[in-house]
Enzyme design. Structure first.
Site, PDB file in Angstrom:
ATOM      1  N   SER A   1       0.863  -1.185   0.000  1.00  0.00           N
ATOM      2  CA  SER A   1       0.000   0.000   0.000  1.00  0.00           C
ATOM      3  C   SER A   1       0.895   1.228   0.000  1.00  0.00           C
ATOM      4  O   SER A   1       2.093   1.129   0.343  1.00  0.00           O
ATOM      5  CB  SER A   1      -0.852  -0.018   1.273  1.00  0.00           C
ATOM      6  OG  SER A   1      -1.483   1.226   1.491  1.00  0.00           O
TER       7      SER A   1
ATOM      8  N   TYR B   1      -2.246  -1.366  10.431  1.00  0.00           N
ATOM      9  CA  TYR B   1      -2.183  -1.457   8.967  1.00  0.00           C
ATOM     10  C   TYR B   1      -0.851  -0.917   8.448  1.00  0.00           C
ATOM     11  O   TYR B   1      -0.179  -1.544   7.617  1.00  0.00           O
ATOM     12  CB  TYR B   1      -3.362  -0.671   8.378  1.00  0.00           C
ATOM     13  CG  TYR B   1      -3.581  -0.840   6.900  1.00  0.00           C
ATOM     14  CD1 TYR B   1      -4.343  -1.899   6.399  1.00  0.00           C
ATOM     15  CD2 TYR B   1      -3.048   0.065   5.983  1.00  0.00           C
ATOM     16  CE1 TYR B   1      -4.564  -2.042   5.033  1.00  0.00           C
ATOM     17  CE2 TYR B   1      -3.259  -0.074   4.625  1.00  0.00           C
ATOM     18  CZ  TYR B   1      -4.022  -1.126   4.149  1.00  0.00           C
ATOM     19  OH  TYR B   1      -4.243  -1.273   2.798  1.00  0.00           O
TER      20      TYR B   1
HETATM   21  P1  NAD Z   1     -11.475  -6.119  -0.090  1.00  0.00           P
HETATM   22  O1  NAD Z   1     -12.074  -6.018   1.266  1.00  0.00           O
HETATM   23  O2  NAD Z   1     -12.280  -5.796  -1.284  1.00  0.00           O
HETATM   24  O3  NAD Z   1     -10.831  -7.567  -0.317  1.00  0.00           O
HETATM   25  C1  NAD Z   1     -10.170  -8.255   0.685  1.00  0.00           C
HETATM   26  C2  NAD Z   1     -10.112  -9.721   0.311  1.00  0.00           C
HETATM   27  O4  NAD Z   1      -9.460 -10.435   1.386  1.00  0.00           O
HETATM   28  C3  NAD Z   1     -11.489 -10.354   0.150  1.00  0.00           C
HETATM   29  O5  NAD Z   1     -11.449 -11.309  -0.875  1.00  0.00           O
HETATM   30  C4  NAD Z   1     -11.710 -11.037   1.506  1.00  0.00           C
HETATM   31  O6  NAD Z   1     -12.638 -12.094   1.457  1.00  0.00           O
HETATM   32  C5  NAD Z   1     -10.310 -11.523   1.778  1.00  0.00           C
HETATM   33  N1  NAD Z   1     -10.083 -11.862   3.179  1.00  0.00           N
HETATM   34  C6  NAD Z   1     -10.376 -11.136   4.291  1.00  0.00           C
HETATM   35  N2  NAD Z   1     -10.030 -11.807   5.393  1.00  0.00           N
HETATM   36  C7  NAD Z   1      -9.501 -12.991   4.972  1.00  0.00           C
HETATM   37  C8  NAD Z   1      -8.958 -14.127   5.644  1.00  0.00           C
HETATM   38  N3  NAD Z   1      -8.878 -14.189   6.981  1.00  0.00           N
HETATM   39  N4  NAD Z   1      -8.534 -15.164   4.896  1.00  0.00           N
HETATM   40  C9  NAD Z   1      -8.609 -15.122   3.532  1.00  0.00           C
HETATM   41  N5  NAD Z   1      -9.091 -14.077   2.859  1.00  0.00           N
HETATM   42  C10 NAD Z   1      -9.535 -13.027   3.566  1.00  0.00           C
HETATM   43  O7  NAD Z   1     -10.170  -5.179  -0.006  1.00  0.00           O
HETATM   44  P2  NAD Z   1      -9.195  -4.585  -1.120  1.00  0.00           P
HETATM   45  O8  NAD Z   1      -9.269  -3.101  -1.039  1.00  0.00           O
HETATM   46  O9  NAD Z   1      -9.377  -5.256  -2.439  1.00  0.00           O
HETATM   47  O10 NAD Z   1      -7.806  -4.989  -0.473  1.00  0.00           O
HETATM   48  C11 NAD Z   1      -6.946  -5.970  -1.009  1.00  0.00           C
HETATM   49  C12 NAD Z   1      -5.529  -5.642  -0.606  1.00  0.00           C
HETATM   50  O11 NAD Z   1      -5.158  -4.373  -1.147  1.00  0.00           O
HETATM   51  C13 NAD Z   1      -5.330  -5.521   0.914  1.00  0.00           C
HETATM   52  O12 NAD Z   1      -4.109  -6.104   1.289  1.00  0.00           O
HETATM   53  C14 NAD Z   1      -5.304  -4.021   1.136  1.00  0.00           C
HETATM   54  O13 NAD Z   1      -4.575  -3.682   2.273  1.00  0.00           O
HETATM   55  C15 NAD Z   1      -4.618  -3.564  -0.133  1.00  0.00           C
HETATM   56  N6  NAD Z   1      -4.817  -2.154  -0.471  1.00  0.00           N
HETATM   57  C16 NAD Z   1      -6.066  -1.640  -0.695  1.00  0.00           C
HETATM   58  C17 NAD Z   1      -6.207  -0.297  -1.014  1.00  0.00           C
HETATM   59  C18 NAD Z   1      -7.545   0.321  -1.281  1.00  0.00           C
HETATM   60  O14 NAD Z   1      -7.611   1.553  -1.408  1.00  0.00           O
HETATM   61  N7  NAD Z   1      -8.619  -0.443  -1.430  1.00  0.00           N
HETATM   62  C19 NAD Z   1      -5.092   0.515  -1.130  1.00  0.00           C
HETATM   63  C20 NAD Z   1      -3.826  -0.042  -0.894  1.00  0.00           C
HETATM   64  C21 NAD Z   1      -3.707  -1.385  -0.573  1.00  0.00           C
END
Ligand code: NAD
Length: 261
Positions: free
Chosen positions: A143, A156
């Site tokens: 991130s 985080y």
């Molecule tokens: P999201 O909530 O849409 O997806 C998260 C995924 O992780 C889902 O498929 C969920 O079912 C799965 N998950 C949650 N707990 C779990 C567990 N215990 N075991 C297995 N799977 C599990 O979130 P996202 O925004 O797509 O985030 C995905 C990644 O991207 C994360 O690591 C997040 O930190 C990172 N990220 C997101 C953003 C943003 O702005 N959305 C920015 C930077 C980084």
């Protein structure tokens, strides 16, 4: 660029960024092991659609990656069901927002457990197969918070800085084994993880999600638009290609200028 014959395990790929990456890797020809939580019928619909659109194998496993033995089982299951694990994308992640003195201990442990420790366990389990094949790609979804901090996100930010460090260590250890290890560092992406934060902000400040969306972007990103899961998926495909064979140990920003400031 083709990933035909390659197997990609994408954690947390039932939603958001992980699903975008799974789609892109499937589009490039890889067989996919999906993972994550959600409604079983919805997940099966997406799994079947991906398999049909791209004519490849798409499997799903609901391993709970907050549990070490489940992480190991998922890697073994991927090799058993799809034949290998050539690409490992550590993407599953959660968030919680509170000042340090109010931050619940169990949220700290859950975030460190999923956003950081699960990636260590999956790399540990997958690396022997990658080394044996002389080829592999590990992509850790970090991130902008892997590079800079924000208040109220202690767990985080600590986990994401940790995964950037872990990426560098793995890259060094695997440098002469045909395996690259990189972190992708997105800024804001409009996924359920961010939608939850927008809802909380709107509720706390008596505004709307639309207002908070504009504020959220304005606070951090010079570019007032969200990055899409498709763009991140395209970057993952590039990192898997031959052209990226010497990109390793990098933390690659895709953040609308967030970390340029
Ligand atoms: P999201 O909530 O849409 O997806 C998260 C995924 O992780 C889902 O498929 C969920 O079912 C799965 N998950 C949650 N707990 C779990 C567990 N215990 N075991 C297995 N799977 C599990 O979130 P996202 O925004 O797509 O985030 C995905 C990644 O991207 C994360 O690591 C997040 O930190 C990172 N990220 C997101 C953003 C943003 O702005 N959305 C920015 C930077 C980084």
């Amino acid at each position: 660029m083709t990933l035909e014959g390659k197997v990609a395990l994408v954690t947390g790929s039932t939603s958001g960024i992980g699903l975008g990456i799974a789609r892109s890797l499937a589009g490039a020809g890889a067989s996919i092991m999906m993972n994550g939580f959600g409604n079983a019928d919805d997940i099966e619909r997406v799994r079947a659609q991906l398999a049909e659109e791209h004519g490849g194998h798409v499997a799903f496993d609901d391993a709970d990656l907050s549990r070490r033995e489940e992480v190991n089982r998922l890697v073994v299951e991927t090799i058993d069901v799809l034949g290998s694990v050539d690409v490992l994308v550590n993407n599953a992640g959660i968030q919680f927002v509170a000042p340090i003195e109010e931050f619940p201990d169990d949220r700290w442990e859950a975030i460190i457990g999923l956003n950081l420790s699960a990636a260590f366990y999956s790399m540990k389990a997958a690396i022997p197969a990658m080394k044996a094949n002389g080829w592999g790609r590990i992509i850790n979804v970090a991130s902008a918070h892997g590079l800079v901090a924000s208040p109220n996100k202690i767990a985080y930010v600590a986990a994401k800085h940790g995964i950037v460090g872990a990426t560098k260590v793995a890259a060094l250890e695997l440098a002469d084994h045909g395996v690259t290890v990189n972190a992708i560092c997105p800024g804001w992406v409009l996924t359920p993880l961010v939608e939850g934060q927008l809802l909380d902000r709107a509720e706390q400040s008596g505004t709307t999600v639309e207002v908070e969306m504009e504020r959220l972007l304005a606070e951090k990103q010079p570019m007032s638009k969200f990055t899409t899961p498709e763009s991140i998926g395209a970057m993952a495909v590039f990192l898997c290609g031959d052209e990226a064979e010497t990109i390793t140990g990098a933390a690659i920003s895709i953040d609308g200028g967030w970390t340029a400031q």
